[in-house]
Scaffold this active site. Structure first.
Site, PDB file in Angstrom:
ATOM      1  N   LYS A  69       0.843  -1.200   0.000  1.00  0.00           N
ATOM      2  CA  LYS A  69       0.000   0.000   0.000  1.00  0.00           C
ATOM      3  C   LYS A  69       0.877   1.249   0.000  1.00  0.00           C
ATOM      4  CE  LYS A  69      -3.825   1.914   2.790  1.00  0.00           C
ATOM      5  NZ  LYS A  69      -4.669   1.628   3.986  1.00  0.00           N
ATOM      6  N   SER A 144      -9.363   1.792   3.106  1.00  0.00           N
ATOM      7  CA  SER A 144      -8.441   2.533   2.285  1.00  0.00           C
ATOM      8  C   SER A 144      -7.410   1.668   1.553  1.00  0.00           C
ATOM      9  CB  SER A 144      -7.694   3.550   3.163  1.00  0.00           C
ATOM     10  OG  SER A 144      -6.980   2.907   4.202  1.00  0.00           O
ATOM     11  N   SER A 168     -10.102  -0.741   7.109  1.00  0.00           N
ATOM     12  CA  SER A 168      -9.434  -0.492   5.828  1.00  0.00           C
ATOM     13  C   SER A 168      -8.682  -1.674   5.234  1.00  0.00           C
ATOM     14  CB  SER A 168      -8.468   0.691   5.959  1.00  0.00           C
ATOM     15  OG  SER A 168      -9.183   1.896   6.042  1.00  0.00           O
TER      16      SER A 168
END
Length: 460
Positions: A69, A144, A168
């Site tokens: 990420k 996210s 997330s």
């Protein structure tokens, strides 16, 4: 993949190249990656192949291509967290967990997309645009860690790393039909993550693995876990996998809804099916819903929303023209409530400790909880409310099933179970008391073996 490489049945170079070819075909449609590290990945793959040919000792992830990420530092790669306010920021070094993955032999393909400053349950920003769900391009992969979930589900990565402050990791895993683990704060170091692990973010936010199977999640967890001085929540907790006989003594409590936010009928069915599967696997499984969950949800917002908004406020103040609509929406929710005073923050802190004690005391009887991940499967881009069981479910309420566990500091994993009538994945959530990652993963693995699904999205 690692086993095939170690047995000389699969070339790391061919494996990495196959993933890069897949990314070239698929990423323009899903927009999961924001930057690739092609040359370095191929060089690492050649080195991995030479090591195998020389019969060198190798790590458990030797030659396996993964993704990270883009809110986590990877040397030489962008770590912008989806915001123009950090546009062009390149990490000078690897976060500790990235170093651990490399040491175990993993090969990093690139970094993946996020919503701006990670403050949404869908992935879109002004730097790189919207990420699409590989099961249905008109829907979001979640947020996210939406870029991660889309990359892994679509076969553009074997596994990877996300972060989770309010669902997330677990919500994107649920939306994309993969597995994800939200760890106890400090179990996997959040050092090198932006926003930084400090204050309320250290209490609620964590880093964790994402992959297509629970077995893969277990390997990633074992490599990534362990204390680091840069994480204020770190503790020297050894890895202890439960004995098979002891595991079956675990009592599991399940609930289909929280009594406040309804879930779709298919979500209820998934939880009931998971409960029955665990019962068939030899566990004692009973209906049980802890008291105090609604209080935990309210307190979570005081940390993640109000306190988090106050921490990010100085960075975004006066720069509305550079902010994405999703972040502006988050800021409007924060602005609708009074900012913390020293007194209100102290009271929230005390209330958090009290509700943790209350729920953990109830969990003396049920060591593991089984429940939904969210009210709905993957939403359409920019959807904001849904009618479920005759009630309107608003955007912020749909993920409350994740938020409690961030406030409580409990490890929790998403396991894919079934799909909706529209063919969208539906997962369930397995949670335990803090530092019980091994118990969560062991129960989740039993559930996957008994009833889990592992299907590929339709070819894009």
């Amino acid at each position: 993949m690692a086993e095939l490489i170690q047995n000389r049945k699969l070339s790391p170079v061919e494996l990495v190249q196959a993933h890069l070819d897949r990314i070239e075909r698929v990423n323009p449609k899903i927009n999961a990656y924001v930057q690739l590290d092609t040359e370095r990945a191929l060089t690492a793959a050649r080195d991995a192949e030479h090591a195998i040919m020389r019969n060198e000792s190798v790590g458990p992830l030797h030659g396996v291509p993964i993704s990270i990420k883009s809110s986590i530092e990877v040397a030489g790669m962008r770590c912008e967290a989806g915001t123009k306010l950090r546009a062009g920021y390149v990490a000078r070094g690897d976060a500790p967990l990235v170093s651990r993955l490399r040491k175990a032999g993993a090969i990093i393909l690139g970094v993946t997309n996020t919503p701006e400053l990670l403050m949404a349950w869908e992935t879109d920003n002004l730097l790189y645009g919207r990420t699409n769900n590989p099961w249905d391009l008109s829907r979001t992969p979640g947020g996210s860690s939406g870029g991660e979930s889309a990359a892994i589900a679509s076969g553009c990565s074997a596994g990877g790393v996300g972060s989770d402050g309010g669902g997330s990791i677990r919500e994107p895993a649920h939306f994309c039909g993969i597995c994800g683990l939200k760890a106890t704060p400090g179990r996997i170091p959040a050092t090198g993550h932006f926003p930084h692990s400090a204050g309320p973010f250290a209490l609620t936010g964590v880093i964790g693995p994402m992959a297509r199977t629970m077995g893969d999640l277990k390997i990633l967890f074992e490599v990534m876990q362990g204390p680091d001085i840069g994480d204020p929540s770190a503790a020297p907790v050894p890895v202890r996998w439960p004995d098979r006989n002891d595991l079956k003594k675990t009592r599991i409590g399940y609930f289909e809804d929280d009594g406040r936010t309804p879930v779709t009928l298919e979500t209820r069915t998934a939880v009931k099916s998971a409960a029955e599967a665990l019962r068939n696997a030899g566990f004692e499984v009973e209906p049980f819903r802890p008291e105090g969950l609604e209080k935990a949800r309210e307190l979570w917002w005081k940390y993640f929303g109000i306190a988090g908004g106050m921490l990010l406020g100085p960075m975004t103040k006066g720069r509305d023209g550079e902010l994405s609509p999703i972040l502006k929406e988050f800021n409007s929710w924060v602005a609708a409530e009074p900012a913390h005073t020293a007194q209100s923050l102290l009271e929230s802190w005390i209330e958090r400790d009290l509700v943790r004690m209350q729920i953990f005391e109830q969990m003396e009887k049920f060591q593991v909880l089984l429940c939904p991940v969210a009210s709905i499967p993957a939403l359409r881009h920019r959807e904001r409310r849904w009618q479920i069981e005759g009630k309107t479910v608003e955007y912020l309420d749909a993920w409350s099933y994740c938020e409690w566990f961030n406030l409580l500091g409990m490890p929790a994993a998403t396991v894919p179970i079934t799909s909706s009538g529209e063919g969208l994945p539906i997962g369930v959530q397995i949670a335990a008391r803090p530092w019980g990652e091994e118990l969560v993963l062991a129960v989740a693995h039993s559930l996957e073996q008994q009833h889990g699904v592992s299907r590929r999205p339709p070819e894009i």
